[in-house]
Design a protein around this motif. Structure first.
Motif, PDB file in Angstrom:
ATOM      1  N   LEU A 301       0.811  -1.222   0.000  1.00  0.00           N
ATOM      2  CA  LEU A 301       0.000   0.000   0.000  1.00  0.00           C
ATOM      3  C   LEU A 301       0.842   1.268   0.000  1.00  0.00           C
ATOM      4  O   LEU A 301       0.392   2.313  -0.446  1.00  0.00           O
ATOM      5  N   GLU A 302       2.076   1.165   0.469  1.00  0.00           N
ATOM      6  CA  GLU A 302       2.899   2.372   0.464  1.00  0.00           C
ATOM      7  C   GLU A 302       3.338   2.752  -0.944  1.00  0.00           C
ATOM      8  O   GLU A 302       3.791   3.853  -1.183  1.00  0.00           O
ATOM      9  N   SER A 303       3.217   1.803  -1.901  1.00  0.00           N
ATOM     10  CA  SER A 303       3.663   2.117  -3.257  1.00  0.00           C
ATOM     11  C   SER A 303       2.505   2.274  -4.242  1.00  0.00           C
ATOM     12  O   SER A 303       2.618   2.999  -5.211  1.00  0.00           O
ATOM     13  N   LEU A 304       1.392   1.585  -4.038  1.00  0.00           N
ATOM     14  CA  LEU A 304       0.223   1.703  -4.911  1.00  0.00           C
ATOM     15  C   LEU A 304      -0.883   2.349  -4.091  1.00  0.00           C
ATOM     16  O   LEU A 304      -1.402   1.755  -3.154  1.00  0.00           O
ATOM     17  N   ARG A 305      -1.225   3.586  -4.423  1.00  0.00           N
ATOM     18  CA  ARG A 305      -2.142   4.348  -3.573  1.00  0.00           C
ATOM     19  C   ARG A 305      -2.815   5.461  -4.358  1.00  0.00           C
ATOM     20  O   ARG A 305      -2.455   5.725  -5.511  1.00  0.00           O
ATOM     21  N   GLU A 306      -3.791   6.086  -3.716  1.00  0.00           N
ATOM     22  CA  GLU A 306      -4.429   7.252  -4.312  1.00  0.00           C
ATOM     23  C   GLU A 306      -3.492   8.462  -4.166  1.00  0.00           C
ATOM     24  O   GLU A 306      -2.755   8.575  -3.185  1.00  0.00           O
ATOM     25  N   ALA A 307      -3.522   9.346  -5.153  1.00  0.00           N
ATOM     26  CA  ALA A 307      -2.592  10.480  -5.177  1.00  0.00           C
ATOM     27  C   ALA A 307      -3.008  11.575  -4.200  1.00  0.00           C
ATOM     28  O   ALA A 307      -4.183  11.700  -3.828  1.00  0.00           O
ATOM     29  N   THR A 308      -2.025  12.363  -3.797  1.00  0.00           N
ATOM     30  CA  THR A 308      -2.263  13.547  -2.971  1.00  0.00           C
ATOM     31  C   THR A 308      -1.644  14.750  -3.679  1.00  0.00           C
ATOM     32  O   THR A 308      -0.952  14.607  -4.700  1.00  0.00           O
ATOM     33  N   VAL A 309      -1.858  15.944  -3.114  1.00  0.00           N
ATOM     34  CA  VAL A 309      -1.315  17.162  -3.737  1.00  0.00           C
ATOM     35  C   VAL A 309       0.213  17.121  -3.813  1.00  0.00           C
ATOM     36  O   VAL A 309       0.811  17.743  -4.693  1.00  0.00           O
ATOM     37  N   ASP A 310       0.840  16.352  -2.914  1.00  0.00           N
ATOM     38  CA  ASP A 310       2.305  16.253  -2.935  1.00  0.00           C
ATOM     39  C   ASP A 310       2.820  15.491  -4.158  1.00  0.00           C
ATOM     40  O   ASP A 310       4.018  15.524  -4.453  1.00  0.00           O
ATOM     41  N   ILE A 312       1.675  15.950  -7.310  1.00  0.00           N
ATOM     42  CA  ILE A 312       1.401  16.669  -8.563  1.00  0.00           C
ATOM     43  C   ILE A 312       2.665  16.838  -9.401  1.00  0.00           C
ATOM     44  O   ILE A 312       2.678  16.563 -10.610  1.00  0.00           O
ATOM     45  N   GLY A 313       3.753  17.258  -8.751  1.00  0.00           N
ATOM     46  CA  GLY A 313       5.010  17.447  -9.492  1.00  0.00           C
ATOM     47  C   GLY A 313       5.482  16.151 -10.120  1.00  0.00           C
ATOM     48  O   GLY A 313       5.921  16.122 -11.278  1.00  0.00           O
ATOM     49  N   GLY A 314       5.391  15.047  -9.372  1.00  0.00           N
ATOM     50  CA  GLY A 314       5.822  13.751  -9.886  1.00  0.00           C
ATOM     51  C   GLY A 314       4.965  13.271 -11.042  1.00  0.00           C
ATOM     52  O   GLY A 314       5.471  12.689 -12.004  1.00  0.00           O
ATOM     53  N   ILE A 315       3.647  13.528 -10.962  1.00  0.00           N
ATOM     54  CA  ILE A 315       2.735  13.131 -12.047  1.00  0.00           C
ATOM     55  C   ILE A 315       3.066  13.921 -13.312  1.00  0.00           C
ATOM     56  O   ILE A 315       3.148  13.364 -14.413  1.00  0.00           O
ATOM     57  N   LEU A 316       3.268  15.224 -13.155  1.00  0.00           N
ATOM     58  CA  LEU A 316       3.605  16.063 -14.311  1.00  0.00           C
ATOM     59  C   LEU A 316       4.900  15.604 -14.970  1.00  0.00           C
ATOM     60  O   LEU A 316       4.989  15.506 -16.204  1.00  0.00           O
ATOM     61  N   GLN A 317       5.896  15.309 -14.143  1.00  0.00           N
ATOM     62  CA  GLN A 317       7.192  14.873 -14.672  1.00  0.00           C
ATOM     63  C   GLN A 317       7.059  13.535 -15.401  1.00  0.00           C
ATOM     64  O   GLN A 317       7.714  13.298 -16.429  1.00  0.00           O
ATOM     65  N   LEU A 318       6.180  12.668 -14.903  1.00  0.00           N
ATOM     66  CA  LEU A 318       5.990  11.351 -15.502  1.00  0.00           C
ATOM     67  C   LEU A 318       5.298  11.436 -16.861  1.00  0.00           C
ATOM     68  O   LEU A 318       5.721  10.801 -17.835  1.00  0.00           O
ATOM     69  N   ILE A 319       4.224  12.249 -16.941  1.00  0.00           N
ATOM     70  CA  ILE A 319       3.400  12.229 -18.160  1.00  0.00           C
ATOM     71  C   ILE A 319       3.909  13.188 -19.244  1.00  0.00           C
ATOM     72  O   ILE A 319       3.544  13.038 -20.416  1.00  0.00           O
ATOM     73  N   GLU A 320       4.768  14.143 -18.853  1.00  0.00           N
ATOM     74  CA  GLU A 320       5.198  15.171 -19.817  1.00  0.00           C
ATOM     75  C   GLU A 320       5.832  14.591 -21.092  1.00  0.00           C
ATOM     76  O   GLU A 320       5.472  15.002 -22.214  1.00  0.00           O
ATOM     77  N   PRO A 321       6.755  13.607 -21.003  1.00  0.00           N
ATOM     78  CA  PRO A 321       7.339  13.068 -22.249  1.00  0.00           C
ATOM     79  C   PRO A 321       6.298  12.423 -23.154  1.00  0.00           C
ATOM     80  O   PRO A 321       6.405  12.480 -24.381  1.00  0.00           O
ATOM     81  N   PHE A 322       5.268  11.807 -22.551  1.00  0.00           N
ATOM     82  CA  PHE A 322       4.231  11.140 -23.338  1.00  0.00           C
ATOM     83  C   PHE A 322       3.269  12.152 -23.969  1.00  0.00           C
ATOM     84  O   PHE A 322       2.698  11.896 -25.027  1.00  0.00           O
ATOM     85  N   GLU A 323       3.105  13.298 -23.310  1.00  0.00           N
ATOM     86  CA  GLU A 323       2.312  14.375 -23.912  1.00  0.00           C
ATOM     87  C   GLU A 323       3.082  14.971 -25.094  1.00  0.00           C
ATOM     88  O   GLU A 323       2.501  15.287 -26.131  1.00  0.00           O
ATOM     89  N   ARG A 338      -6.569  20.247  -9.771  1.00  0.00           N
ATOM     90  CA  ARG A 338      -8.014  20.159  -9.531  1.00  0.00           C
ATOM     91  C   ARG A 338      -8.469  18.698  -9.420  1.00  0.00           C
ATOM     92  O   ARG A 338      -9.334  18.361  -8.610  1.00  0.00           O
ATOM     93  N   ASP A 339      -7.843  17.830 -10.224  1.00  0.00           N
ATOM     94  CA  ASP A 339      -8.328  16.446 -10.326  1.00  0.00           C
ATOM     95  C   ASP A 339      -7.446  15.440  -9.602  1.00  0.00           C
ATOM     96  O   ASP A 339      -7.610  14.231  -9.791  1.00  0.00           O
ATOM     97  N   VAL A 340      -6.518  15.902  -8.758  1.00  0.00           N
ATOM     98  CA  VAL A 340      -5.543  14.976  -8.182  1.00  0.00           C
ATOM     99  C   VAL A 340      -6.210  13.836  -7.414  1.00  0.00           C
ATOM    100  O   VAL A 340      -5.709  12.708  -7.382  1.00  0.00           O
ATOM    101  N   GLY A 341      -7.378  14.073  -6.842  1.00  0.00           N
ATOM    102  CA  GLY A 341      -8.096  13.021  -6.119  1.00  0.00           C
ATOM    103  C   GLY A 341      -8.556  11.883  -7.008  1.00  0.00           C
ATOM    104  O   GLY A 341      -8.863  10.787  -6.533  1.00  0.00           O
ATOM    105  N   HIS A 342      -8.613  12.117  -8.321  1.00  0.00           N
ATOM    106  CA  HIS A 342      -9.010  11.070  -9.270  1.00  0.00           C
ATOM    107  C   HIS A 342      -7.849  10.134  -9.606  1.00  0.00           C
ATOM    108  O   HIS A 342      -8.060   9.088 -10.217  1.00  0.00           O
TER     109      HIS A 342
END
Length: 448
Positions: A301-310, A312-323, A338-342
């Motif tokens: 559970l410490e590695s697979l979990r729902e996202a928090t505001v902390d 956001i930077g990691g998500i952006l860095q991950l998806i940016e090359p694919f965008e 806005r949608d980080v809870g999703h």
């Protein structure tokens, strides 16, 4: 005819090959209920185990003998007695258990000695080695009930089992143990298998049982396509177990589930409950994506979990090359905030390696899974599938019936995992209004 076979065999074999590669060198503890042998399933199961072993998997086979012992007792005019889901083993029951174990060991060894032509065991050599790998202690008196010669596992000779497996043999274990003074104790197959799996830190514990698997929501109609939960996170399994009465017989929901939970908490990450009534259940569970039984999984559970505001930077860095290369539709930081809870994320050592978002459309009983992304460093390790499973569980918990994705480049990945292509007109009205007809994304749907 041959051409049709080629078109079906080749994609099938390609889909199976990654699992053959993944499981090579792994160790499985397979617990075979005595009822399976009584039902005449031993020969086919032995063939499947020999086939699995030939593909590089190390196997410990633990057999049960409940119906065989009861048959011996009945022949002696003696009644089978149980309490707390455990046999009360008096002198007659102990003799019956020893006779049944000897007969079953003979039958199992004979089954693995037959290199039958025109079967998966043709030309195979399966060495089966048994031994006194279990030290036992008495159950004693519980709630005023004297269990006599019934025992519990005190210690497992993990080193001896490992050495035997490394020798290339299959380890066969009966549900018996001996005290340091040489006294024999009748154990339960389930406890022996679980204790062995934990002691040797097996990669899988597999119960071949009388039941098809576990279903959390007993309110679902029996006619549903998938009447069981194919995957249960440890937390969900523990919650279900806490709501159930103590099991008395193998068909009780908690009977095998309690052992899967114990093994999971003891470090065995994947624990399966399969129906022996289904021919090839072992092969289908091990080498097919969705499997046929229930798997209790420690998803860390410490590695697979729902996202928090902390995150956001990691998500952006991950998806940016694919965008940037057009695989994903571009999302700005404000939208992700806005949608980080999703979002669901996979984190390893503080770094986000995978993510996906779930956008529900309750009026249509469906949800969109968007931005499914796995870092190139982590691909082919199953993180994408773990995220998909978590998204499916989230959608199911919302009472939804399906999830859908829009993709331009990864259609085949989703098709292999149970999605089906549909026309964009299928989309819920609110999502259809936002559909980019110029991008021509494929729409794929999966029932959950």
């Amino acid at each position: 005819m041959s051409t049709v076979f080629n078109f079906t065999f080749v994609p099938w074999f390609r889909s199976v090959a990654p699992y053959i590669h993944t499981h090579r060198g792994k160790t499985f503890v397979v617990a075979l209920a005595g009822e399976a042998i009584a039902a005449g399933k031993l020969q086919n199961i032995a063939q499947d185990l020999a086939l699995i072993q030939s593909m590089g998997i190390k196997i410990v086979l633990v057999h049960g003998f409940r119906p065989q012992v009861n048959e011996q007792l009945a022949a002696k005019g003696h009644e089978a007695r149980y309490s707390h889901g455990i046999r009360i083993t008096d002198e007659v029951a102990l003799d019956s258990a020893q006779e049944a174990a000897g007969q079953l060991r003979y039958e199992i060894e004979a089954a693995f000695s037959q290199g039958l032509p025109n079967t998966p065991m043709a030309g195979s050599t399966v060495r089966v080695i048994s031994g006194n790998f279990i030290t036992a202690r008495p159950v004693g008196v519980v709630d005023g009930v004297d269990f006599k010669h019934s025992g519990l596992v005190r210690k497992v000779d993990a080193v001896g089992i490992r050495r035997t497996l490394d020798f290339g043999a299959m380890v066969l274990m009966s549900p018996f143990g001996f005290s340091p003074t040489g006294e024999a104790f009748n154990l339960t197959m389930e406890e022996v298998a679980t204790s062995v799996a934990i002691s040797i830190q097996a990669d899988k514990l597999i119960f071949l049982t009388e039941i098809p698997g576990i279903r959390i929501d007993s309110e679902l109609p029996e006619s549903e396509d998938n009447p069981i939960d194919t995957e249960l996170p440890l937390a969900a399994a523990e919650k279900l177990l806490a709501s159930l009465p103590p099991p008395q017989k193998p068909t009780d929901t908690a009977f095998y589930l309690q052992h899967c939970v114990k093994a999971c908490k003891g470090g065995v990450e994947r624990n399966h409950i399969l129906p022996f009534a289904l021919d090839g259940a072992l092969l289908l569970e091990v080498y097919v994506h969705d499997g046929v039984g229930t798997m209790v999984i420690d998803e860390k559970l410490e590695s697979l979990r729902e996202a928090t505001v902390d995150d956001i930077g990691g998500i952006l860095q991950l998806i940016e090359p694919f965008e940037r290369d057009g695989t994903l539709v571009k999302r700005d930081r404000t939208e992700i905030e806005r949608d980080v809870g999703h979002y669901t994320v996979i984190e390893h050592d503080g770094v986000i390696f995978g993510c996906a978002a779930l956008y529900p459309y309750p009026e249509a009983k469906t949800a969109e899974m968007a931005a499914l992304t796995v870092s190139p460093q982590s691909q082919s390790q199953g993180d994408g599938e773990r995220i998909l499973k978590r998204i499916e569980h989230r959608a199911k918990a919302m009472g939804l019936e399906s999830i859908f994705v829009l993709t331009t480049r990864t259609m085949h990945w989703f098709l292999k995992r149970g999605f089906q292509q549909v026309n964009p007109d299928w989309l819920p009205e609110a999502r259809k209004r936002k559909y980019n007809w110029d991008r021509k994304s494929q729409v794929l749907v999966k029932k959950i």
